[in-house]
Each structure stands twice: as structure tokens, then as C-alpha cells.
Scaffold this active site. Structure first.
Site, short mmCIF file in Angstrom:
data_model
loop_
_atom_site.label_atom_id
_atom_site.label_comp_id
_atom_site.label_asym_id
_atom_site.label_seq_id
_atom_site.Cartn_x
_atom_site.Cartn_y
_atom_site.Cartn_z
N THR A 173 0.82 -1.20 0.00
CA THR A 173 0.00 0.00 0.00
C THR A 173 0.86 1.26 0.00
O THR A 173 0.56 2.23 -0.71
CB THR A 173 -0.93 0.00 1.24
OG1 THR A 173 -1.72 -1.19 1.23
CG2 THR A 173 -1.85 1.21 1.23
N ASP A 229 2.71 -7.88 11.36
CA ASP A 229 3.95 -8.67 11.28
C ASP A 229 5.16 -7.94 11.85
O ASP A 229 6.20 -8.56 12.08
CB ASP A 229 4.24 -9.04 9.82
CG ASP A 229 3.13 -9.85 9.19
OD1 ASP A 229 2.44 -10.57 9.94
OD2 ASP A 229 2.94 -9.76 7.97
#
Length: 370
Positions: free
Chosen positions: A117, A139
Site C-alpha cells: 500500500t 507482522d
């Protein structure tokens, strides 16, 4: 004089804390700016699908997981699937998105997302759009910031479930293999494995030996501990082997989806140990539910810093946390200098096999299968 307008979008996989960033941005920007939110990430930017973001429309969202703007991880407007003459072709439709922003009088675009993104955010900045990025991933694998929001919530979810699996594993003298998210970075497994009293932690950064895992299980058996808990990152792999690919999503910028390592490991172990072996994949529950207090605090800090950057016209940058303080870094540095339209993997932050946290885990008797 008309107020400037700020647009927000959330892209990629959802993460706890997205709503908290939106909440804080609206409050830190009001009443000086008008704010809107594009729905479904970049698709909303292309379709000009947006909602007003006000104190009223964002009331009560601070604690909620997910995103009120919805999200999509398949829409790269620099390589977007459109229909032409009855066929689906990929085209650069970024100028349509820019025209939509101009039509609505959008002065600044704030993009909440991970490497894919934010790569598009960088590309829009290259085309002259006033862009500010906010890093998002459970993550915790973006190198330009110390920690990303959503990570703490994910760790809490995994720790809770490891605790639940402990009791059933002990009752049946089983080996339980628990697969967690993280892609090619082992941060979730490492932190939750330590906090959740796992006996074995397997991460992509330290290829494991199945024999070493068996040795740990048998050593626990010899010590009277007739069950074992194994936390494994979805992208972990055996020495000389490859990560298990669950599926390939052809129309996604991040097309490779790791999945299945827990099932593979359980199957391998069943032939080598006396215990029954079961596996569990926690999957998207790591992203769901309410946002942890730590992630709420981190998210509002990111949001307020982004608002300050709008005020100071520090465009083309991503908010980051460095040494406990809010800062920013150029999107060009964060994502690298890959060509416009190509998906960058960013400067991935991975677990160092010699790091303090790995050393701590080993001193506690946790095996990494190495």
C-alpha cells in the site's frame, strides 16, 4: 476561506489500530481541516467512493479492530485490472484517482498500510500528490520504524491461545503445533512463543532441523514433561527446504500466501515421536477483536504525528517510531527506488538470529530447531 481537505484510506490486510489512527487524525486535524475517508483502499480512490470523517462519525471507534473504511489488498492503481472490449487488462489508472481527488478538493492523502500500500503512496507522491504514510502491519516487519501498530494485539491473541492449547496438550500428552502469521519474519512467533511458554519456536530467520525438534520433544519426555508446544511462523522452513505456499493469489500485489507449515510439521513429527501430534492454524483471529491498550496508545501517537506533518507540509514521508520518539522517513527510503507501479517488498525487518530476544529464549530452554 475554505478549509483544506484531508483524505484517509486504509489498504492491505486489516490490523488492530487502524481505527485508532483514524480517530486521532480526525481529532488532531479538526476543526482546521475537513476530512473524508476513501472506502476499500485504493479502489475507493478510483471509484471516488468516500464518506465524511467527523467527530461524530468516528465516535466510539478508538478500541475497535478492523477499519471503518474497509480495505482491499488487490488494488494497485498503477497496475489495475479494467475491462476493455470484453477483456480484462492491466492499466495505469492513477490519473483517474488524482482527478477524483482534485474534483473533491483533496489537498493531502494519508495512506495507512504496509509495504504494498505504501509503495503506491510513494508512487502518488512521485506524481505530485501530497502524501503522508502511516505504517501498518501486525507482522512488525517494516525496518523504518521500531514497531508497527497491530503487532501487540496479535501477540496477545497468540499468547492467549497458546495458554488454551497448553491445557489440552498436557491432558492428552500431545505435541501441539501452532502456526502464526508473520510471512517471512518471525516477530509474532518469537514474542508470543516466549510470553506463551512455548517449548519450540520456529521462525523463517533460523531454518530448523526436524531432528533437533524431535530431540527437544524427547528431552522433555525424559524430564517428565510429556507434552510440547511448538509455535511456528507461517513462512518458516526446514534446513535445505522451502516455505510452504498455501496458495497464489494472481491478482494481488502480494501474491504468495504462506500456509500449511503446521500441518506439514505435524505430519513429519508423527512418524518420529511417540506422542500424538496435532496442529492448529490461528489465521485471521490474530487480526480480529478489540485493539490492545498498547496498540491504541501507539496508534494515536501515529495519528497525531501524521496531523503534525500535514500542518508542517512534510509530504512524501512516512511516520515512524525511533528510539521511543515519533519521527518520519522519506517514502523513497522506506520503499526503495523500485520503478513506479512495481510492488516493493520494502526494507524488511527480520529477526536477527543473534538478537537479545533469541538469546533470552534459548536461555529459557526454548529450542529453535537449530
Amino acid at each position: 476561506m475554505a478549509k483544506k481537505k484531508v483524505a484517509i484510506l486504509t489498504g492491505g490486510g486489516d490490523a488492530p489500530g487502524l481505527n485508532a489512527v483514524i480517530y486521532s487524525l480526525v481529532r488532531a486535524c479538526s476543526p482546521k481541516y475537513d476530512l473524508i475517508g476513501y472506502r476499500f483502499g485504493y479502489r475507493g480512490l478510483y471509484d471516488n467512493d468516500f464518506i465524511p470523517l467527523t467527530l461524530e462519525t468516528t465516535s466510539g471507534i478508538l478500541h475497535k479492530g478492523g477499519t471503518i473504511l474497509f480495505s482491499s489488498n488487490k488494488d494497485n492503481l498503477f497496475d489495475y485490472a479494467v475491462e476493455e472490449n470484453g477483456e480484462i487488462v492491466k492499466k495505469d489508472v492513477s490519473d483517474i484517482a488524482i482527478a477524483n481527488m482534485k474534483k473533491e478538493g483533496v489537498d493531502t492523502l494519508v495512506v495507512l498500510g504496509g509495504d504494498g500500500t505504501l509503495t503506491s503512496a510513494r508512487d502518488f507522491a512521485r506524481k505530485g500528490v501530497n502524501v503522508i504514510g502511516v505504517p501498518k502491519t501486525i507482522d512488525n516487519d517494516l525496518a523504518s520504524t521500531d514497531i508497527t501498530f497491530g503487532f501487540d494485539t496479535a501477540v496477545n491473541v497468540v499468547v492467549e491461545n497458546l495458554g488454551r492449547l497448553h491445557t489440552t496438550a498436557e491432558s492428552h500428552h500431545r505435541v501441539m503445533v501452532v502456526e502464526v502469521m508473520g510471512r517471512a519474519s518471525g516477530w509474532i512467533a518469537l514474542h508470543s512463543g516466549i510470553a506463551g511458554s512455548a517449548d519450540v519456536i520456529l521462525i523463517p530467520e533460523i531454518p530448523y532441523s526436524i531432528d533437533k525438534v524431535v530431540d527437544k520433544i524427547k528431552a522433555r519426555e525424559a524430564a517428565g514433561k510429556r507434552f510440547t508446544i511448538i509455535a511456528v511462523t507461517e513462512g518458516a522452513a526446514e534446513k535445505g527446504g522451502q516455505a510452504v505456499v498455501g496458495r497464489v493469489v494472481a491478482d494481488s500485489p502480494d501474491s504468495i500466501r504462506f500456509s500449511g507449515i503446521a500441518a506439514k510439521l505435524a505430519n513429519d513429527l508423527e512418524h518420529l515421536v511417540d506422542n500424538e501430534v496435532r496442529h492448529c492454524t490461528l489465521g485471521h483471529i490474530q487480526r480480529g477483536g478489540d485493539t490492545s491498550p498498547a496498540d491504541r496508545l501507539l496508534s494515536v501517537r501515529y495519528g497525531v504525528k501524521a496531523a503534525d506533518m500535514i500542518e508542517n507540509e512534510q509530504f512524501g514521508n512516512m511516520v515512524c517510531l525511533r528510539n521511543g520518539k515519533m519521527d518520519f522517513e522519506s517514502l523513497e527510503v522506506v520503499l526503495g527506488s523500485s520503478a513506479t507501479g512495481s510492488v516493493s517488498t520494502g526494507n524488511s525487518k527480520r529477526v536477527c538470529p543473534d538478537s537479545e530476544m533469541v538469546t533470552v529464549a534459548k536461555r529459557l530452554g526454548i529450542s529453535f530447531g537449530d
